[in-house]
Design a protein around this motif. Structure first.
Motif, PDB file in Angstrom:
ATOM      1  N   ILE A 215     -61.492 -42.425 -10.919  1.00 24.83           N
ATOM      2  CA  ILE A 215     -60.181 -42.423 -12.129  1.00 24.83           C
ATOM      3  C   ILE A 215     -60.725 -41.225 -12.965  1.00 24.83           C
ATOM      4  O   ILE A 215     -61.440 -41.135 -13.947  1.00 24.83           O
ATOM      5  N   LYS A 216     -59.916 -40.124 -13.518  1.00 24.83           N
ATOM      6  CA  LYS A 216     -59.710 -38.843 -13.745  1.00 24.83           C
ATOM      7  C   LYS A 216     -59.652 -39.342 -15.503  1.00 24.83           C
ATOM      8  O   LYS A 216     -58.301 -39.322 -15.669  1.00 24.83           O
ATOM      9  N   ALA A 217     -60.379 -38.879 -16.073  1.00 27.38           N
ATOM     10  CA  ALA A 217     -59.639 -39.239 -17.812  1.00 27.38           C
ATOM     11  C   ALA A 217     -58.658 -37.852 -17.970  1.00 27.38           C
ATOM     12  O   ALA A 217     -59.176 -37.191 -17.354  1.00 27.38           O
ATOM     13  N   LYS A 218     -58.334 -38.144 -19.188  1.00 20.98           N
ATOM     14  CA  LYS A 218     -57.375 -37.552 -19.861  1.00 20.98           C
ATOM     15  C   LYS A 218     -57.524 -36.473 -20.440  1.00 20.98           C
ATOM     16  O   LYS A 218     -59.308 -36.058 -21.258  1.00 20.98           O
ATOM     17  N   SER A 219     -57.935 -35.450 -20.150  1.00 19.51           N
ATOM     18  CA  SER A 219     -58.508 -33.758 -20.446  1.00 19.51           C
ATOM     19  C   SER A 219     -58.466 -33.618 -21.921  1.00 19.51           C
ATOM     20  O   SER A 219     -57.057 -33.888 -22.018  1.00 19.51           O
ATOM     21  N   SER A 220     -59.157 -33.227 -22.732  1.00 17.97           N
ATOM     22  CA  SER A 220     -59.047 -31.912 -23.591  1.00 17.97           C
ATOM     23  C   SER A 220     -58.160 -31.182 -23.802  1.00 17.97           C
ATOM     24  O   SER A 220     -57.840 -30.424 -25.001  1.00 17.97           O
ATOM     25  N   ASN A 221     -58.699 -30.061 -23.134  1.00 17.68           N
ATOM     26  CA  ASN A 221     -57.764 -29.272 -22.215  1.00 17.68           C
ATOM     27  C   ASN A 221     -56.039 -29.177 -21.457  1.00 17.68           C
ATOM     28  O   ASN A 221     -55.658 -28.267 -21.819  1.00 17.68           O
ATOM     29  N   THR A 222     -55.673 -30.024 -21.964  1.00 16.23           N
ATOM     30  CA  THR A 222     -54.270 -30.600 -21.832  1.00 16.23           C
ATOM     31  C   THR A 222     -53.830 -30.449 -22.994  1.00 16.23           C
ATOM     32  O   THR A 222     -52.962 -31.390 -23.845  1.00 16.23           O
ATOM     33  N   LYS A 223     -52.694 -29.127 -23.331  1.00 17.92           N
ATOM     34  CA  LYS A 223     -52.190 -28.921 -24.514  1.00 17.92           C
ATOM     35  C   LYS A 223     -51.119 -29.013 -23.933  1.00 17.92           C
ATOM     36  O   LYS A 223     -50.409 -28.747 -23.132  1.00 17.92           O
ATOM     37  N   ILE A 224     -50.185 -28.861 -25.725  1.00 11.87           N
ATOM     38  CA  ILE A 224     -48.824 -28.648 -25.439  1.00 11.87           C
ATOM     39  C   ILE A 224     -48.194 -28.298 -26.196  1.00 11.87           C
ATOM     40  O   ILE A 224     -48.852 -27.280 -26.663  1.00 11.87           O
ATOM     41  N   LYS A 225     -47.267 -27.056 -26.347  1.00  9.37           N
ATOM     42  CA  LYS A 225     -46.859 -26.038 -27.251  1.00  9.37           C
ATOM     43  C   LYS A 225     -46.414 -26.721 -28.214  1.00  9.37           C
ATOM     44  O   LYS A 225     -46.182 -27.822 -28.983  1.00  9.37           O
ATOM     45  N   ARG A 226     -46.606 -25.830 -29.197  1.00  4.49           N
ATOM     46  CA  ARG A 226     -46.799 -26.204 -30.605  1.00  4.49           C
ATOM     47  C   ARG A 226     -44.977 -26.442 -31.095  1.00  4.49           C
ATOM     48  O   ARG A 226     -44.541 -25.569 -30.341  1.00  4.49           O
ATOM     49  N   SER A 227     -45.134 -27.380 -32.245  1.00  8.88           N
ATOM     50  CA  SER A 227     -43.727 -27.519 -32.635  1.00  8.88           C
ATOM     51  C   SER A 227     -44.363 -28.315 -33.842  1.00  8.88           C
ATOM     52  O   SER A 227     -45.245 -29.556 -33.956  1.00  8.88           O
ATOM     53  N   PHE A 228     -42.998 -27.689 -35.274  1.00  3.44           N
ATOM     54  CA  PHE A 228     -43.608 -28.744 -36.329  1.00  3.44           C
ATOM     55  C   PHE A 228     -42.693 -30.015 -36.988  1.00  3.44           C
ATOM     56  O   PHE A 228     -43.145 -31.045 -36.978  1.00  3.44           O
ATOM     57  N   GLU A 229     -41.755 -30.445 -35.243  1.00  3.49           N
ATOM     58  CA  GLU A 229     -41.484 -30.917 -34.953  1.00  3.49           C
ATOM     59  C   GLU A 229     -41.837 -32.593 -34.663  1.00  3.49           C
ATOM     60  O   GLU A 229     -41.930 -33.539 -34.174  1.00  3.49           O
TER      61      GLU A 229
ATOM     62  N   LYS B 229     -54.394 -36.427 -33.447  1.00  2.00           N
ATOM     63  CA  LYS B 229     -53.871 -36.495 -31.472  1.00  2.00           C
ATOM     64  C   LYS B 229     -53.477 -34.982 -30.789  1.00  2.00           C
ATOM     65  O   LYS B 229     -53.410 -34.089 -30.246  1.00  2.00           O
ATOM     66  N   ILE B 230     -52.367 -35.354 -32.145  1.00  2.00           N
ATOM     67  CA  ILE B 230     -51.264 -33.864 -31.387  1.00  2.00           C
ATOM     68  C   ILE B 230     -52.301 -33.026 -31.814  1.00  2.00           C
ATOM     69  O   ILE B 230     -51.571 -31.553 -31.135  1.00  2.00           O
ATOM     70  N   LEU B 231     -52.699 -32.648 -33.407  1.00  2.00           N
ATOM     71  CA  LEU B 231     -53.319 -30.646 -33.086  1.00  2.00           C
ATOM     72  C   LEU B 231     -54.267 -30.814 -32.732  1.00  2.00           C
ATOM     73  O   LEU B 231     -54.411 -29.496 -31.906  1.00  2.00           O
ATOM     74  N   SER B 232     -54.831 -31.680 -31.841  1.00  2.00           N
ATOM     75  CA  SER B 232     -55.675 -31.775 -30.955  1.00  2.00           C
ATOM     76  C   SER B 232     -54.824 -30.835 -30.103  1.00  2.00           C
ATOM     77  O   SER B 232     -55.647 -30.300 -28.685  1.00  2.00           O
ATOM     78  N   LEU B 233     -54.225 -31.809 -28.593  1.00  2.00           N
ATOM     79  CA  LEU B 233     -53.218 -31.484 -28.342  1.00  2.00           C
ATOM     80  C   LEU B 233     -52.336 -29.524 -28.505  1.00  2.00           C
ATOM     81  O   LEU B 233     -52.372 -28.836 -27.377  1.00  2.00           O
ATOM     82  N   MET B 234     -52.459 -29.232 -29.263  1.00  2.00           N
ATOM     83  CA  MET B 234     -51.677 -28.432 -29.821  1.00  2.00           C
ATOM     84  C   MET B 234     -52.826 -26.700 -30.435  1.00  2.00           C
ATOM     85  O   MET B 234     -52.880 -25.837 -30.622  1.00  2.00           O
ATOM     86  N   ASP B 235     -54.248 -27.883 -29.648  1.00  4.30           N
ATOM     87  CA  ASP B 235     -55.402 -26.743 -29.983  1.00  4.30           C
ATOM     88  C   ASP B 235     -55.555 -26.317 -31.304  1.00  4.30           C
ATOM     89  O   ASP B 235     -55.670 -25.099 -31.826  1.00  4.30           O
ATOM     90  N   ALA B 236     -54.928 -26.643 -32.481  1.00  3.25           N
ATOM     91  CA  ALA B 236     -55.421 -25.876 -33.682  1.00  3.25           C
ATOM     92  C   ALA B 236     -56.430 -27.102 -34.748  1.00  3.25           C
ATOM     93  O   ALA B 236     -56.550 -26.858 -35.831  1.00  3.25           O
ATOM     94  N   GLU B 237     -57.483 -27.812 -34.015  1.00  3.35           N
ATOM     95  CA  GLU B 237     -58.019 -28.800 -34.587  1.00  3.35           C
ATOM     96  C   GLU B 237     -59.424 -28.504 -35.501  1.00  3.35           C
ATOM     97  O   GLU B 237     -59.647 -28.720 -36.390  1.00  3.35           O
ATOM     98  N   ASN B 238     -59.553 -26.783 -35.471  1.00  2.00           N
ATOM     99  CA  ASN B 238     -60.381 -26.035 -35.373  1.00  2.00           C
ATOM    100  C   ASN B 238     -60.031 -25.741 -37.204  1.00  2.00           C
ATOM    101  O   ASN B 238     -60.663 -25.514 -38.532  1.00  2.00           O
ATOM    102  N   ALA B 239     -58.619 -25.629 -37.640  1.00  2.00           N
ATOM    103  CA  ALA B 239     -58.414 -25.612 -38.807  1.00  2.00           C
ATOM    104  C   ALA B 239     -58.471 -26.884 -40.019  1.00  2.00           C
ATOM    105  O   ALA B 239     -58.159 -26.227 -40.852  1.00  2.00           O
ATOM    106  N   ILE B 240     -58.801 -27.562 -39.414  1.00  2.00           N
ATOM    107  CA  ILE B 240     -59.539 -29.132 -40.025  1.00  2.00           C
ATOM    108  C   ILE B 240     -60.952 -28.603 -40.515  1.00  2.00           C
ATOM    109  O   ILE B 240     -60.526 -30.209 -40.957  1.00  2.00           O
TER     110      ILE B 240
END
Length: 396
Positions: free
Chosen positions: A159-173, A193-204
């Motif tokens: 069972i493969k755990a969900k990867s933190s490298n699975t990113k999503i496109k950035r969207s304000f909505e 969670k969403i911020l991490s998926l968008m690879d922007a968590e370092n900003a906070i």
């Protein structure tokens, strides 16, 4: 070199290694493996504080440390809460435990302290709270990128755990607007969670330091994006005031977290709901109900518990809520009879019904009562206001 043994029970091994992050070479891991080695035995053995304190480490036979006592208490509390949410523990399948993540555990512990773990003993109540470090509050827990193997008697399932490298496109909505203090914990977790998926968590993250020009440029872009997100999403007055004074999300976000997690805003809301839960009573005369069905009144009272738990650092213990609930319904003879029946069953079986089952007893009688008195429940009652399954009473 000797081989380190791992827990043979698939569910307990996943909980220890993937949820609680205890490595097989840790003394606490080996204690759990030797002493329990199954979720059922694990839960049975940790019901009482004295039983935990009496445990000794495998091989060394040394007494368990206070730190590990507290870890086991928090583990028991988390699993117990999840089992209550799912229903009867004996009916819970292995897959439910395997689906649990360290993110859920961190989120649970973020809103709970040791006054609410195991038996709420006085010696626990005197100690400091068990909140996650501020950095975890600000940035959220790490979701690992790993593959876990669960062995069964006849086959091996990967069972493969969900990867933190699975990113999503950035969207304000993608980010929900935050306007209600009582929804802070839910909004916070989704935001992280969403911020991490968008690879922007370092900003906070105030302690993050880029190591090269490329990372510095990315951080600059991340901050611009997150500043815009917060400006669009943070509409509650206290958070908006923080943003007005601080443009840098690295500075603003910790202050926002402190405002809602440690500050007075949530506490004010919690006191309001606590007052309602502690003082409200259904009038004895049905004519004073303004044609509001009994079932709806029960639903509304339970909803106040959910809102209180969402605002309070220390969620209300089930026994306390049951006491408040029985006082709330005591003027209605049909409800008093339910209370009597539950007490008789408790004496007979020496078992306490979980909160969901407890509420269902009252709800079933309330529905019959409404039918007899021609009180019709409106169809458009929000789903969050209905007598919930256990998870509706938990602030995640």
């Amino acid at each position: 070199m000797s081989t380190i043994e791992t827990i043979s029970d698939n569910g307990l091994r996943h909980l220890m290694e993937m949820v609680f992050k205890i490595e097989p070479n840790d003394n606490l891991y080996q204690l759990v493996r030797e002493k329990f080695n199954s979720i059922r035995h694990f839960m049975e053995g940790l019901k009482h504080v004295d039983s935990i304190k009496a445990l000794k480490y495998y091989q060394s036979n040394a007494a368990i440390t206070q730190e590990d006592v507290e870890k086991l208490q928090s583990m028991y509390s988390f699993i117990n809460t999840m089992q209550n949410m799912w229903g009867q523990p004996t009916a819970v399948g292995l897959l439910e435990y395997i689906k649990l993540t360290d993110y859920q555990y961190e989120g649970y512990m973020m809103g709970h302290d040791k006054n609410n773990i195991v038996e709420y003993d006085d010696d626990i109540a005197l100690k400091s709270t068990l909140n996650s470090p501020l950095r975890t509050l600000m940035k959220g827990p790490h979701v690992p990128n790993t593959t876990t193997t669960f062995n069964t008697s006849s086959t091996s399932t990967h069972i493969k755990a969900k990867s933190s490298n699975t990113k999503i496109k950035r969207s304000f909505e993608a980010f929900k607007v935050f306007v209600d203090v009582s929804q802070w914990k839910e909004w916070f977790k989704e935001f992280i969670k969403i911020l991490s998926l968008m690879d922007a968590e370092n900003a906070i993250d105030p302690v993050y330091t880029p190591s090269n020009d490329e990372e510095r440029e990315k951080l600059k872009d991340d901050k611009t994006f997150v500043s815009t997100v917060l400006g669009r999403a943070m509409k509650e007055a206290a958070g908006a005031a923080v943003l007005k004074d601080h443009d840098d999300p690295t500075v603003a976000w910790p202050l926002i977290v402190e405002t809602y997690t440690l500050g007075p805003k949530a506490a004010v809301q919690a006191r309001k709901y606590l007052k309602s839960l502690s003082m409200e009573v259904i009038p004895e005369d049905v004519k004073e109900w303004d044609n509001v069905p009994l079932e709806t009144q029960l639903d509304d009272f339970v909803e106040k518990l959910r809102l209180y738990n969402a605002c309070s650092v220390r969620p209300m213990h089930d026994d306390t809520f049951k006491s408040n609930f029985e006082r709330f319904v005591m003027n209605v003879p049909d409800m008093r009879q339910v209370t009597t029946n539950i007490n008789l069953e408790r004496v007979k079986t020496n078992m306490e019904p979980n909160l969901h089952t407890y509420l269902e007893y009252y709800k079933a009688q309330a529905i019959s009562f409404d039918e007899v008195h021609n009180l019709t429940k409106k169809i458009n009652i929000p789903s969050s206001s209905r007598v919930p399954t256990k998870n509706k009473n938990i602030a995640w």
